[in-house]
Design an enzyme around this catalytic site. Structure first.
Site, short mmCIF file in Angstrom:
data_model
loop_
_atom_site.label_atom_id
_atom_site.label_comp_id
_atom_site.label_asym_id
_atom_site.label_seq_id
_atom_site.Cartn_x
_atom_site.Cartn_y
_atom_site.Cartn_z
N ASP A 106 2.08 -6.25 12.24
CA ASP A 106 1.75 -4.83 12.24
C ASP A 106 0.93 -4.43 11.02
O ASP A 106 0.97 -3.29 10.58
CB ASP A 106 3.02 -3.99 12.32
N LYS A 157 6.97 15.77 -12.28
CA LYS A 157 6.45 15.11 -11.07
C LYS A 157 5.66 13.84 -11.40
O LYS A 157 4.46 13.75 -11.11
CB LYS A 157 5.60 16.09 -10.26
N ASP A 212 0.14 -0.82 6.60
CA ASP A 212 1.28 -1.28 7.39
C ASP A 212 1.63 -0.14 8.34
O ASP A 212 1.99 0.95 7.91
CB ASP A 212 2.45 -1.58 6.44
#
Length: 236
Positions: A106, A157, A212
């Protein structure tokens, strides 16, 4: 070159797309399955023998790909009676060459597989892993503090960079020969045991295109950009 494509998973992360199709047969752009793209790439780069390690809905995969003559190479199959994780299926193959490619079924990427394989063989590696840099973003303010709870640092963050396995490997046959035949054994086991046992394992960084499609959002991205992906991967 010989390649083994791992195509035995149930694709649970990609539901609902995999309810009726095995993940390697999920179509992109309404045109071709993910694994057909991989096989076309391998054929173009000189691979002439591909083994598909199958389990879930194996009959559909076999019916679609047949003997591989459509793509100018030979395709055969290794059927898992029970799920064997990532590396375990390799222990069922009695005719492995000294070195071979292993790919997840995949993964879309424009890695030069032939050059990757040749570099692995020339270096005499036991295992070569193609890795790609990814950033993980934290959507919170991150505090650092000592054992008494006194705040010593703060990052708003932050992002963290990691080199992650792309699901593309070269492996020497002796690595598989040391494993228990027919037993479940994952890539994580291979890495940890390889470090413990002193295997020559090398990470080869890659900065090209890699995706992926194991998650619905990644599949939708690939589906929406399929024409661009075809051009980038040289798929005709």
């Amino acid at each position: 070159m010989r390649a083994i494509i791992l195509a035995g998973g149930k694709g649970t992360r990609l539901r609902p797309y995999t309810v009726t199709f095995p993940k390697p047969l999920v179509p992109l752009g309404g045109e071709m399955p993910v694994m057909e793209i991989i096989i076309r790439q391998l054929a173009r780069q000189g691979v002439r023998h591909v083994t598909l390690a199958v389990n879930h809905l194996a009959n559909l995969i076999q019916a679609f790909f047949g003997d591989g003559s459509k793509w100018g190479l030979r395709i055969d199959y290794s059927l898992e009676e029970t799920p064997l994780s990532t590396i375990g299926p390799l222990t069922l193959l009695a005719d492995l060459p000294e070195n071979f490619l292993v790919l997840n079924g995949d993964v879309l990427c424009d890695l030069n597989m032939a050059a990757f394989y040749q570099a692995h063989c020339a270096a005499g590696n036991d295992i070569t892993v193609s890795v790609c840099r990814r950033e993980q973003f934290v959507n919170y303010g991150v505090l650092e503090y000592d054992g008494a709870g006194h705040i010593t640092g703060f990052r708003e963050k932050p992002s963290y960079a990691f080199d992650v396995s792309m699901g593309v490997y070269c492996i020497n046959r002796k690595v598989v020969a040391s494993l228990k035949p027919g037993a479940a054994y994952g890539f994580d086991n291979l890495m940890l045991d390889g470090i413990r046992n002193g295997l020559k394992m090398v990470a080869q960084p890659f900065d090209g295109y890699w995706l992926d499609i194991g998650r619905p959002e990644d599949y939708e991205t690939a589906n929406a950009n399929f024409e661009e992906i075809k051009t980038r991967l040289g798929v005709r």
